[in-house]
Design an enzyme around this catalytic site. Structure first.
Site, PDB file in Angstrom:
ATOM      1  N   ASP A 288       0.852  -1.178   0.000  1.00  0.00           N
ATOM      2  CA  ASP A 288       0.000   0.000   0.000  1.00  0.00           C
ATOM      3  C   ASP A 288       0.900   1.245   0.000  1.00  0.00           C
ATOM      4  OD1 ASP A 288      -3.225   0.493   1.626  1.00  0.00           O
ATOM      5  OD2 ASP A 288      -2.132   1.748   0.206  1.00  0.00           O
ATOM      6  N   GLU A 493     -10.497   6.633   4.419  1.00  0.00           N
ATOM      7  CA  GLU A 493      -9.526   6.019   5.322  1.00  0.00           C
ATOM      8  C   GLU A 493      -9.694   6.484   6.770  1.00  0.00           C
ATOM      9  OE1 GLU A 493      -6.330   5.993   1.704  1.00  0.00           O
ATOM     10  OE2 GLU A 493      -5.757   5.044   3.558  1.00  0.00           O
TER      11      GLU A 493
END
Ligand code: GLC
Length: 610
Positions: A288, A493
């Site tokens: 990521d 997020e």
């Protein structure tokens, strides 16, 4: 056969032969550079031509410039590609971005409902068609690769990314992985399990994320720790990846989160022994964004340690994305010192080359501009509208179940449309839209709920829009009914982590103030269930969960005005109070406001559950 005959350049040669041939010609730097993914803002011709960097991404909101057209995207990416093709071996880059509910970084692209809404449809075919349409819009702009789908199983709605998950229920998530065969194309019968598959120039390389257990962390804390025995972890969170591999998923993104205290980005057991060895994954494991850096943060250990532990655990491509010189310098040292075995590097590079060959990038490195105009096209918007219709979940219909409130009358004399979300395309789309976190306002082309109401009602019907109605709004005005649209702001997020889950801006007061005066339909725009106080619920006449529907607001009026019946079923449990969380179907003490699978219909009146 002479070394001058370059097998890798011949499309008639078998892919594995081309991979082996090309790998045998590569220097250590070229191999490590292929494992490096950089953000477009740092992509120089030196990095692409001299170093042979393997991949570039547009982070959330990172495009050529504001409101750039599809052709501007294609120009930007083709320029990068031409630099890469000038490298010693001419290995094309693969360009990625987060097209997670349509090509959402691109102004004017079709924005589909976020995954939680698609989970409410339970419609495997619809989701596959959305994948196909999204792939077309992505490739039309020159992008080869999307970091989608998120196949998280969201077990706690306090998680800021719950809307990126199709459901709390593993079996629903497993079914919705059909989006992969839309994005990449449907593998032919006999396609080997775990081997990447990309059908052609209108398909994209996809990415199942975030491996594994991102939706199972304690209290839904983003990038947190999932604490559960392997059997449960496997049954709940790992299972969707089996379906991803059977559909030829080309890449898998490691999760920032941890499992029983072990960070996924450095977990050899899960990344290599389970995903690659046991499940047979032959594509790319990608990190990521700054995933390696986050390995270092808590311990303050040096970046070199983080590179070593993640590459040896099984990460093949690193989304650095900025400090690529540092990454290369440290990686060279780690290989030359023997810390990282060359065999691990070769395995990673083989996987990267395999995906690039499978995706046809060597044969077709530049954008096919014949379908630039599919971006945001009518047929895709109609598909998105269908998805909106099927995603809506009717939670209440009438104060007396024998007197349903919906469908609304389109020839009513006067309608009040109110609420912060009634005329806001940005809120309607949610996070990952135009910018990373998304935002309110007129951020892209679409139809708001207000636009849709005006387009639906009869020409004798007066539609009055008041974002925040006051007492005066009702003076000498008889409204047939009100449509109040409230909900969450756009977020992504960790910014979406929320332990209270209240309707923001205290808009329950707005709902109550309207519902006390006028029969009221409430439409909730949110990425997850929110607290619905009993005194609010009893005051309103009808309640629809619309999730984050995207640009096609007419999908909402199609249903609430009765052209279509409701089909949606809750993909997540609707709790009564946050102190019940986490609470999932199947738990021993399961006491929801509305259970997983709940959804009313016009004519049935009674609740539907699966
Ligand atoms: C983000 C997300 C991931 C996304 C990546 C690239 O931090 O965790 O889902 O694909 O970075 O934007």
């Amino acid at each position: 056969m002479s070394r001058n005959y370059m097998i890798y350049k011949n499309p008639n040669e078998a892919i594995e032969a081309r991979v082996k041939d090309l790998l045998s010609r590569m220097t250590l730097i070229e191999k490590l550079a292929q494992m490096t993914q950089i953000e477009k803002t740092v992509a120089t011709s030196y990095a692409l031509t001299e170093l042979s960097i393997g991949s570039i991404l547009s982070g959330g909101g990172s495009g050529p410039f504001q409101r750039a057209a599809p052709s501007d995207w294609a120009d930007m990416i083709d320029a990068f590609q031409k630099s890469a093709l000038k490298s010693r071996l001419g290995i094309p880059i693969i360009y990625g971005t987060d097209a997670v509910h349509g090509h959402n970084n691109v102004y004017g692209a079709t924005i589909f409902p976020h995954n939680v809404g698609l989970g409410a449809t339970r419609d495997v075919d619809l989701v596959q068609r959305i994948g196909t349409a999204t792939a077309l819009e992505v490739r039309a702009t020159g992008v080869h690769y999307t970091f989608a789908p998120c196949v998280a199983v969201c077990r706690d709605p306090r998680w800021g990314r719950c809307y990126e998950s199709f459901s709390e229920d593993t079996e629903i998530v497993r079914k919705m992985t059909s989006v992969i065969s839309g994005l990449q194309g449907l593998p032919p019968p006999g396609h080997p399990n775990g081997y990447p598959y990309v059908a052609g120039r209108t398909s994209v390389v996809a990415c199942a994320k975030h491996f594994v257990g991102d939706g199972g962390t304690y209290r839904g804390i983003n990038e947190g720790n999932a604490v559960l025995p392997f059997d449960d972890f496997d049954k709940i969170h790992m299972a969707p990846y089996v379906d991803c591999l059977s559909q030829g998923i080309s890449t898998v993104m490691a999760s920032y989160s941890s499992w029983n205290g072990s960070k996924l980005h450095s977990d050899y057991f899960l990344l290599t022994q389970i995903l690659k060895d046991k499940l047979g994954f032959k594509g790319i494991v990608i990190s990521d964004w700054e995933g390696l850096d986050r390995l270092c943060r808590p311990h303050g250990s040096d970046y070199r340690y983080c590179i070593s532990s993640s590459i040896k655990a099984g990460v093949d491509m690193v989304m650095v994305p900025f400090r690529y010189e540092k990454f290369l310098e440290d990686s060279i040292h780690l290989v030359e010192s023997g810390d990282i075995p060359m065999a691990r590097i070769d395995d990673a590079v083989e996987r990267i080359l395999r995906v690039k060959f499978v995706a046809g990038l060597f044969e077709h490195p530049l954008t096919d501009r014949t379908f630039l105009d599919v971006v945001g096209c009518k047929s895709h918007r109609e598909l998105a509208r269908e998805a909106v219709r099927k995603s809506l979940v009717l939670l209440k219909n009438g104060k007396d179940s024998k007197k349903p409130f919906l469908p609304l009358h389109r020839n009513a004399s006067r309608i009040l449309v109110a609420g912060r979300h009634a005329n806001d395309i940005g809120y309607q789309c949610g996070g990952w839209t135009i910018t990373w976190h998304g935002s309110g306002g007129n951020i892209t082309r679409g139809t708001t709920v207000l636009d849709a109401v005006k387009a639906t009602v009869g020409d004798k019907t007066e539609v009055i829009y008041e974002q925040y109605p006051t007492q005066n709004s009702f003076t000498n005005k008889d409204f047939s009914f009100a449509i109040v649209v409230v909900g969450e702001v756009a977020y992504a997020e960790s910014l979406g982590d929320d332990s209270e889950l209240k309707i923001p801006f205290n808009d329950t007061e707005l709902v109550k103030s309207v519902a006390e005066k006028v029969p009221t339909l409430v439409i909730l725009i949110s990425g997850r269930p929110l607290v619905l106080a009993p005194e609010v619920l009893e005051k309103i006449d009808a309640l629809v969960a619309a999730w984050l529907p995207g640009t096609e607001g007419k999908g909402i009026t199609d249903v609430v005005f009765g052209d279509y019946d409701f089909e949606g079923l809750l993909p997540v449990t609707w709790f009564k109070r946050v102190d019940q969380l986490p609470m999932n179907a199947g738990d021993q003490s399961y006491d929801p406001l509305f259970p997983l699978g709940f959804g009313l219909r016009f004519n049935s009146g009674s609740q539907q559950t699966e």
